[in-house]
Scaffold this motif. Structure first.
Motif, mmCIF file in Angstrom:
data_model
loop_
_atom_site.group_PDB
_atom_site.id
_atom_site.type_symbol
_atom_site.label_atom_id
_atom_site.label_comp_id
_atom_site.label_asym_id
_atom_site.label_seq_id
_atom_site.Cartn_x
_atom_site.Cartn_y
_atom_site.Cartn_z
ATOM 1 N N GLU A 129 51.024 44.104 38.474
ATOM 2 C CA GLU A 129 52.273 44.841 38.217
ATOM 3 C C GLU A 129 52.409 46.047 39.137
ATOM 4 O OE1 GLU A 129 52.323 45.928 34.095
ATOM 5 O OE2 GLU A 129 52.403 43.842 33.425
ATOM 6 N N GLN A 130 51.283 46.622 39.533
ATOM 7 C CA GLN A 130 51.274 47.793 40.414
ATOM 8 C C GLN A 130 51.260 47.401 41.895
ATOM 9 O OE1 GLN A 130 51.542 50.822 38.851
ATOM 10 N NE2 GLN A 130 51.621 49.540 37.037
ATOM 11 N N SER A 131 51.382 46.113 42.191
ATOM 12 C CA SER A 131 51.347 45.573 43.563
ATOM 13 C C SER A 131 50.023 45.862 44.260
ATOM 14 C CB SER A 131 52.516 46.107 44.397
ATOM 15 O OG SER A 131 53.735 45.737 43.797
ATOM 16 N N ILE A 132 48.959 45.890 43.486
ATOM 17 C CA ILE A 132 47.605 46.076 44.015
ATOM 18 C C ILE A 132 47.182 44.766 44.676
ATOM 19 C CG2 ILE A 132 45.197 46.498 43.349
ATOM 20 C CD1 ILE A 132 46.889 49.012 42.997
ATOM 21 N N LYS A 133 46.523 44.847 45.819
ATOM 22 C CA LYS A 133 46.104 43.651 46.558
ATOM 23 C C LYS A 133 44.697 43.182 46.191
ATOM 24 C CE LYS A 133 49.617 43.850 49.613
ATOM 25 N NZ LYS A 133 50.823 43.571 48.931
ATOM 26 N N GLN A 134 43.813 44.133 45.832
ATOM 27 C CA GLN A 134 42.432 43.780 45.486
ATOM 28 C C GLN A 134 42.009 44.568 44.259
ATOM 29 O OE1 GLN A 134 39.827 44.785 48.684
ATOM 30 N NE2 GLN A 134 40.428 43.067 49.952
ATOM 31 N N LEU A 135 41.242 43.915 43.420
ATOM 32 C CA LEU A 135 40.661 44.573 42.262
ATOM 33 C C LEU A 135 39.145 44.514 42.426
ATOM 34 C CD1 LEU A 135 41.418 45.931 39.586
ATOM 35 C CD2 LEU A 135 41.360 43.686 38.512
ATOM 36 N N LEU A 136 38.501 45.647 42.306
ATOM 37 C CA LEU A 136 37.052 45.742 42.450
ATOM 38 C C LEU A 136 36.413 46.088 41.121
ATOM 39 C CD1 LEU A 136 36.855 48.003 45.638
ATOM 40 C CD2 LEU A 136 36.788 45.513 45.538
ATOM 41 N N PHE A 140 36.313 36.964 39.909
ATOM 42 C CA PHE A 140 35.703 37.906 40.850
ATOM 43 C C PHE A 140 34.563 37.221 41.586
ATOM 44 C CE2 PHE A 140 37.853 40.666 37.937
ATOM 45 C CZ PHE A 140 38.130 41.833 38.626
ATOM 46 N N ARG A 141 34.347 37.650 42.841
ATOM 47 C CA ARG A 141 33.251 37.127 43.651
ATOM 48 C C ARG A 141 32.440 38.292 44.195
ATOM 49 N NH1 ARG A 141 33.781 33.704 40.865
ATOM 50 N NH2 ARG A 141 34.925 31.789 41.160
ATOM 51 N N VAL A 142 31.138 38.078 44.352
ATOM 52 C CA VAL A 142 30.263 39.119 44.862
ATOM 53 C C VAL A 142 30.698 39.498 46.270
ATOM 54 C CG1 VAL A 142 27.891 39.704 45.530
ATOM 55 C CG2 VAL A 142 28.319 38.424 43.413
ATOM 56 N N ARG A 177 23.316 47.921 42.574
ATOM 57 C CA ARG A 177 24.723 47.848 42.168
ATOM 58 C C ARG A 177 25.363 46.673 42.890
ATOM 59 N NH1 ARG A 177 29.131 52.511 43.379
ATOM 60 N NH2 ARG A 177 28.625 51.889 45.499
ATOM 61 N N ILE A 178 25.986 45.804 42.100
ATOM 62 C CA ILE A 178 26.673 44.637 42.645
ATOM 63 C C ILE A 178 28.176 44.891 42.587
ATOM 64 C CG2 ILE A 178 27.083 42.160 42.398
ATOM 65 C CD1 ILE A 178 24.266 42.000 41.142
ATOM 66 N N LYS A 179 28.809 44.829 43.757
ATOM 67 C CA LYS A 179 30.256 45.014 43.840
ATOM 68 C C LYS A 179 30.898 43.640 43.888
ATOM 69 C CE LYS A 179 32.159 48.221 46.386
ATOM 70 N NZ LYS A 179 32.658 48.996 47.551
ATOM 71 N N LEU A 180 31.870 43.423 42.995
ATOM 72 C CA LEU A 180 32.613 42.174 42.960
ATOM 73 C C LEU A 180 34.072 42.470 43.290
ATOM 74 C CD1 LEU A 180 30.535 42.110 40.173
ATOM 75 C CD2 LEU A 180 31.042 39.733 40.639
ATOM 76 N N ARG A 181 34.728 41.489 43.906
ATOM 77 C CA ARG A 181 36.110 41.662 44.356
ATOM 78 C C ARG A 181 36.948 40.472 43.910
ATOM 79 N NH1 ARG A 181 35.379 42.690 49.758
ATOM 80 N NH2 ARG A 181 35.658 44.889 49.331
ATOM 81 N N LEU A 182 38.185 40.781 43.553
ATOM 82 C CA LEU A 182 39.172 39.754 43.239
ATOM 83 C C LEU A 182 40.386 40.005 44.115
ATOM 84 C CD1 LEU A 182 40.174 37.391 41.436
ATOM 85 C CD2 LEU A 182 41.081 39.130 39.878
ATOM 86 N N GLU A 183 40.714 39.026 44.957
ATOM 87 C CA GLU A 183 41.922 39.115 45.795
ATOM 88 C C GLU A 183 43.106 38.705 44.914
ATOM 89 O OE1 GLU A 183 41.958 40.231 48.884
ATOM 90 O OE2 GLU A 183 39.771 40.314 49.107
#
Length: 153
Positions: free
Chosen positions: A88-95, A114-116, A142-148
């Motif tokens: 809704e906020q037009s965000i491209k990636q969520l971490l 989400f993917r590592v 710390r494992i950072k995961l990302r969702l496009e």
């Protein structure tokens, strides 16, 4: 169950926030630049979600569910809410970042798409004064995961 924004002046659910981040000092360092949402059941707060927008991306800084309400899908609903909010906020990636020993959280985020993205070895040893143990394992990395996020049709 309903998810709503924490009202201005409403006290932070600190005990819940501490379930996901054992440092109140670190929580206070990001909470005021973030949006805080709570999950309620029968008028009681049972979960919390903290989202911090950072330009074209947003980070889930904290997501936690009260111990008595875990295993009921509330965590998943909070993560799904975060994804919908980001779109809704037009965000491209969520971490989201979590510890190597946070096995249920790692599984939840991956089930939500989400993917590592990276691993910061020794992060928790450098950042927290006391050792952290979860699921019988030391929390060290710390494992950072990302969702496009793709635009919805």
């Amino acid at each position: 169950m309903q998810i709503r924004a924490l009202a201005p002046g409403e006290p932070l659910p600190v005990p819940l926030l501490l379930l996901a981040d054992p440092s109140e000092e670190l929580i206070l360092s990001y909470i005021h630049q973030s949006h805080t949402f709570v999950a309620e059941k029968a008028g009681a707060i049972v979960g919390v979600l903290v989202l911090q927008p950072q330009g074209q991306l947003a980070e889930i800084r904290n997501v936690a569910v009260d111990a008595q309400h875990q295993g009921q899908g509330i965590g998943r609903k909070l993560v799904e809410f975060a994804v919908a909010w980001a779109r809704e906020q037009s965000i491209k990636q969520l971490l989201v970042c979590t510890g190597n020993s946070s096995l249920p959280a790692l599984a939840l985020y991956q089930r939500c798409g989400f993917r590592v993205a990276s691993i910061d070895k020794g992060y928790f040893l450098r950042t927290y004064p006391e050792p952290i143990f979860e699921n019988g394992l030391p929390c060290t990395d710390r494992i950072k995961l990302r969702l496009e996020l793709q635009p919805q049709p």
